[in-house]
Design a protein around this motif. Structure first.
Motif, mmCIF file in Angstrom:
data_model
loop_
_atom_site.group_PDB
_atom_site.id
_atom_site.type_symbol
_atom_site.label_atom_id
_atom_site.label_comp_id
_atom_site.label_asym_id
_atom_site.label_seq_id
_atom_site.Cartn_x
_atom_site.Cartn_y
_atom_site.Cartn_z
ATOM 1 N N GLY A 202 19.105 71.030 29.955
ATOM 2 C CA GLY A 202 19.425 69.698 30.430
ATOM 3 C C GLY A 202 18.480 69.250 31.515
ATOM 4 O O GLY A 202 17.942 70.063 32.277
ATOM 5 N N GLY A 203 18.277 67.946 31.577
ATOM 6 C CA GLY A 203 17.450 67.363 32.625
ATOM 7 C C GLY A 203 18.131 66.145 33.215
ATOM 8 O O GLY A 203 18.785 65.382 32.502
ATOM 9 N N THR A 204 17.973 65.965 34.518
ATOM 10 C CA THR A 204 18.629 64.870 35.228
ATOM 11 C C THR A 204 17.609 64.136 36.083
ATOM 12 O O THR A 204 16.772 64.770 36.735
ATOM 13 C CB THR A 204 19.758 65.405 36.130
ATOM 14 N N TYR A 205 17.725 62.814 36.095
ATOM 15 C CA TYR A 205 16.884 61.991 36.967
ATOM 16 C C TYR A 205 17.783 61.268 37.950
ATOM 17 O O TYR A 205 18.709 60.542 37.563
ATOM 18 C CB TYR A 205 16.073 60.978 36.166
ATOM 19 N N SER A 206 17.512 61.462 39.251
ATOM 20 C CA SER A 206 18.293 60.836 40.310
ATOM 21 C C SER A 206 17.625 59.549 40.752
ATOM 22 O O SER A 206 16.472 59.551 41.182
ATOM 23 C CB SER A 206 18.438 61.796 41.499
ATOM 24 N N PHE A 207 18.356 58.443 40.672
ATOM 25 C CA PHE A 207 17.798 57.144 41.034
ATOM 26 C C PHE A 207 17.687 56.959 42.548
ATOM 27 O O PHE A 207 16.866 56.163 43.012
ATOM 28 C CB PHE A 207 18.651 56.018 40.444
ATOM 29 N N ASN A 208 18.527 57.661 43.319
ATOM 30 C CA ASN A 208 18.500 57.476 44.774
ATOM 31 C C ASN A 208 17.791 58.611 45.501
ATOM 32 O O ASN A 208 17.921 58.747 46.725
ATOM 33 C CB ASN A 208 19.916 57.301 45.321
ATOM 34 N N ALA A 209 17.058 59.437 44.748
ATOM 35 C CA ALA A 209 16.257 60.519 45.344
ATOM 36 C C ALA A 209 17.098 61.440 46.217
ATOM 37 O O ALA A 209 16.644 61.921 47.249
ATOM 38 C CB ALA A 209 15.087 59.948 46.144
ATOM 39 N N LYS A 210 18.322 61.693 45.795
ATOM 40 C CA LYS A 210 19.183 62.647 46.482
ATOM 41 C C LYS A 210 19.589 63.717 45.483
ATOM 42 O O LYS A 210 19.467 63.548 44.267
ATOM 43 C CB LYS A 210 20.445 61.949 47.029
#
Length: 849
Positions: free
Chosen positions: A515-523
């Protein structure tokens, strides 16, 4: 094997991860007041520092304890029928002063002696009770919310220290390298305690309150805290400490401390639970008079305070000062003492506002040993302004409240804006902890602690775990080995990757997940507020209906199960999920999933009749959800977060749409679910966790897509599951349920000497599930859906709920050895089903105060 030095390091670092609280006082006087003639102790004698409002009543054994930071030199002791005594005190020291009181000499002509029973305490015609009723009646006008507008600054300081560390410890070989830490001791703030600060956090904020329309805006001006290194989530640790030591509002009916709800001495129902005594009348320098009102629990085993409050006699009946001590007889783990001091200042309009709150506690494994942990949370209020109207825009919530600038304020900023001062030892804490965390030996030890406590071993940008899943077993896979890991914030603050691989030696199949996740708020994707998108694929086994929170299903301890455990599915899941949490704790989720279920064990094969069989079931779904959790708190680690249950409700609503023909999906259907969770504090009867849930499926679907109700065949007590229901025993397309889990906190056991000494606490629970299955989804009426599973003899093992709800209840004992809960569970309905357990004993492990 762990070497001796490493074990010592583990102990040392583990200490740094534990919370405590402290109070700063200079003069402590303890002693006993007795009758000079009979030598018997006198209870409820008023003892105070001369010329101050600091005082206390003697207890049943005549003992008292006073403390103050002011250099008072005399002690005044007064009691009706006895001569007033004045005793010299040495300022700034801890001392024991025993006082003998002499009866007042009176000229009398004749004495008639009659036998009379001891007067029983009563509320009727009791001036102390009448006074407290006046305080209760005037509560609302004495709260800040009585004003149309209120604004003030708030400085919050929290300090935790080791207490009474042995002088020989820094001389030992292992600790010599950390000797600089032991040199930063504070032996003056609290006589009798030698304090070694290890954790300090400061926060300065401005609050604006408006009554109509109601708004409460908090602007954080500055934050500063020690950094315990990459192995510890410092922000999450601070949130957990604040959860243990929240601000105490004496005007509220109850206050939350150490996971318990304490009834306020001025709560609406206080006269029913407390005894009140008028102990002194005090005149301040401005000639204002106060009444010192002492209080003690009617039953000392209840979750109540004891102490003193000072009431104004200006017609407002406001609290001018309060000292609240947690009754030592109540059932709290590791807490030797906890005390709250509240000070109020006079407003120009004659009302009082809270100026300072000081909450401190002494923790230890046993009451006999002097060493342990000590800490304090001091909240100071200043720049108090009432009824000053501000522009409407000021009360609007900010779009983005997070500002890194507030966490990097200069030392000059803090020196100019602190509403309190730091001691020399407190000031050095920042430098000492920074030096400690840069030592290689400390980092290695912290790594090992993280492995033991969290189950992960870090390698910088990547960590391996969780350790509890490395080995497990079940009837389908046999012996199962697994290894996995995930990236950390050192790899990226926007991109996160995780995965694992597992192999079953009986079915000889590989299982895996990526799985891969991208955080929009850089947290970190585990921190509040979450805002990310995640894509994943998982191929693994699953037991239908087994749902676990915060626990991996292949945890080795869950491999042990009762009854027949051969109902499994192989699952292939392709998923994409979008999650967006807002600052007000409202969150939205959107997702899509392709789901392929392949039967295994006794579920093989899927079939409509004796000759129509299916090797797998494919569905394609899109989903949306909304969740609202006002006031929700988390204990957050760097790569995990666990909700901390509080008094606020949690609402959730989820909708799923099955799409036939898309990506091989075989069914059209809609699934709607709603849930409410709420903890109710019922001081002094503990608290109750209640959840209500309901759902409905629209459309025709086979049984794997129905609501398969949460069952538990392990020997662990699972709060959110039915602990005597078999896996896949009940399915429905409409249902409603309620779950009540009551914790009495020792309310009954505290009255039994043996249980009180063991600190056992009683629990009770009740669960009910009501539902049904429409004819179109019931294979007994429809040949278009899969037949329900049967055992080897052809008897059904899966049922639809009828008019009788499934019910189970339990009574239990928790806090055994301070972390074990044992429940005796009884199943109350559907007792004619084969291979069920009508009753059982289940165990839950949980650390709590």
């Amino acid at each position: 094997m762990i070497c001796k030095d490493t074990f010592k390091r583990l102990l040392f670092i583990a200490f740094l991860f534990v919370s405590t609280t402290l109070a700063a006082q200079n003069t402590i006087v303890t002693g006993v007041v007795t009758d000079a003639a009979t030598k018997k102790p006198l209870s409820f004698v008023a003892v105070s520092f001369t010329g101050s409002t600091i005082g206390a009543n003697t207890k049943d054994d005549g003992s008292f304890s006073l403390r103050s930071a002011q250099p008072y030199t005399q002690l005044k002791v007064t009691y009706l029928g006895y001569k007033e005594a004045t005793v010299a005190v040495t300022p700034g020291k801890e001392q024991v002063i025993n006082v003998r009181l002499f009866p007042s000499a009176q000229q009398i002509n004749e004495v008639t002696i009659q036998a009379k029973k001891r007067t029983k305490y009563t509320n009727k015609d009791n001036p102390a009770v009448e006074l407290i009723r006046q305080v209760i009646a005037n509560k609302e006008k004495n709260r800040p919310e009585a004003y149309n507008y209120v604004e003030y600054k708030e400085y919050d300081k929290m300090l935790f220290s080791f207490s009474n560390v042995s002088e020989k410890l820094p001389e030992k070989k292992f600790f010599r390298k950390y000797k600089f830490m032991f040199e930063n001791k504070d032996s003056t703030s609290y006589p009798g305690k030698s304090l070694l600060p290890i954790y300090l956090v400061e926060k300065l904020q401005q609050t604006y309150y408006r009554k109509t329309p109601e708004a409460n805006k908090v602007v954080v001006l500055g934050e500063k805290s020690v950094n315990l290194g990459p192995a510890v989530d410092n922000e999450g640790l601070g949130q957990y400490f604040q959860h243990l030591y929240p601000k105490v509002d004496i005007y509220a009916n109850s206050s939350y401390l150490l996971g318990r709800q304490f009834l306020s001495p001025i709560a609406d129902a206080a006269p029913s639970y407390y005894k009140f005594f008028i102990t002194d009348t005090i005149t301040l320098a401005n000639n204002q008079k106060l009444i010192q009102l002492s209080f003690t629990p009617r039953n000392t085993n209840d979750i109540l305070f004891e102490g003193d409050i000072y009431i104004t006699l200006d017609g407002n009946y406001a609290v001018q000062k309060a000292g609240l001590t947690i009754n030592k007889n109540i059932n709290v783990n590791f807490v030797r003492m906890m005390h709250v001091d509240l000070d109020f200042e006079l407003n120009p309009d004659g009302r009082y506002h809270l100026s300072r709150s000081n909450t401190y506690a002494d923790f230890g494994i046993t009451a006999k040993r002097k060493s342990g942990l000590f800490g304090v949370r001091t909240v100071t209020y200043g720049n108090y302004i009432v009824n000053k109207m501000q522009p409407d825009v000021l009360y609007q919530p900010d779009i983005n409240l997070e500002d890194d600038a507030v966490k990097h304020r200069s030392e000059e900023f803090w020196q100019q804006n602190r509403l309190d001062t730091l001691t020399k030892a407190e000031s050095r804490t920042y430098h000492n902890i920074d030096s400690l965390t840069h030592m290689p030996s400390f980092r290695r030890t912290a790594d090992l602690v993280t492995l033991f406590l969290a189950g992960y071993k870090g390698f910088g940008k990547f960590e391996v775990g969780p350790a509890s899943t490395f080995y497990s077993f079940n009837p389908i896979e046999g012996f199962r080995l697994r290894v996995g890991g995930r990236t950390t914030v050192d790899f990226s603050k926007r991109w996160f990757f995780e995965g694992y691989a597992a192999y079953g030696f009986k079915d000889e199949r590989w299982k895996y997940s990526v799985g891969g996740t991208y955080s929009f708020n850089a947290k970190s994707v585990y921190k509040f507020p979450q805002h990310f998108i995640k894509a994943s694929f998982q191929r693994d086994t699953k037991i239908p209906g087994q749902e676990l929170q915060f626990i991996q299903e292949d945890n080795v301890l869950l491999s042990f199960k009762r009854g027949t455990n051969d109902k499994y599915l192989y699952n292939d899941q392709y998923k994409i999920d979008y999650i967006h949490e807002l600052e007000n704790h409202l969150s939205f989720t959107f997702g899509g999933r392709k789901w392929v279920q392949t039967p295994a064990g006794s579920l093989f094969p899927f079939q409509n009749g004796p000759s129509t069989m299916f090797s797998d079931l494919t569905t394609t779904e899109v989903s949306a959800g909304i969740r609202y959790a006002p006031g929700e708190q988390f204990y957050q680690g760097k790569l995990f977060r666990i909700p901390i249950i509080n008094q606020y409700p949690i609402f959730s609503l989820d909708y799923t749409q099955g799409v036939k023909g898309a990506l091989g999906g075989q069914y059209n259907y809609q699934n709607l679910r709603g849930r409410i969770d709420k903890r109710f504090y019922i001081a002094p009867f503990g608290f109750s966790d209640i959840s209500a849930e309901g759902g409905r499926i629209f459309g025709q679907v086979p049984y794997p897509l129905l609501n398969i109700h949460r069952a538990n065949q392990t020997f662990a007590y699972v709060i959110d599951s039915y602990n005597l229901m078999n896996f896949l025993e009940f399915v429905s397309d409409k249902y409603a349920s309620i779950n009540i889990d009551q914790h009495f906190g020792g309310f009954f056991f505290n009255k039994i000497p043996l249980f009180k000494r063991l600190k056992w606490r009683e629990t009770a629970s009740f669960k009910a599930l009501y539902g049904g299955l429409s004819e179109k989804n019931n294979p007994a009426y429809s040949s278009s859906v899969y037949q329900f599973p049967t055992d080897v003899n052809g008897k059904p093992i899966t049922y639809a709920l009828d008019r009788t709800p499934y019910m189970e209840a339990s009574v239990g004992v928790e806090n055994i050895f301070k972390f074990v809960r044992v429940d005796f569970v009884k199943r109350l309905s559907y007792l004619d089903h084969p291979d069920i357990a009508p009753y059982g004993v289940r165990v839950k492990i949980k650390f709590d105060f």
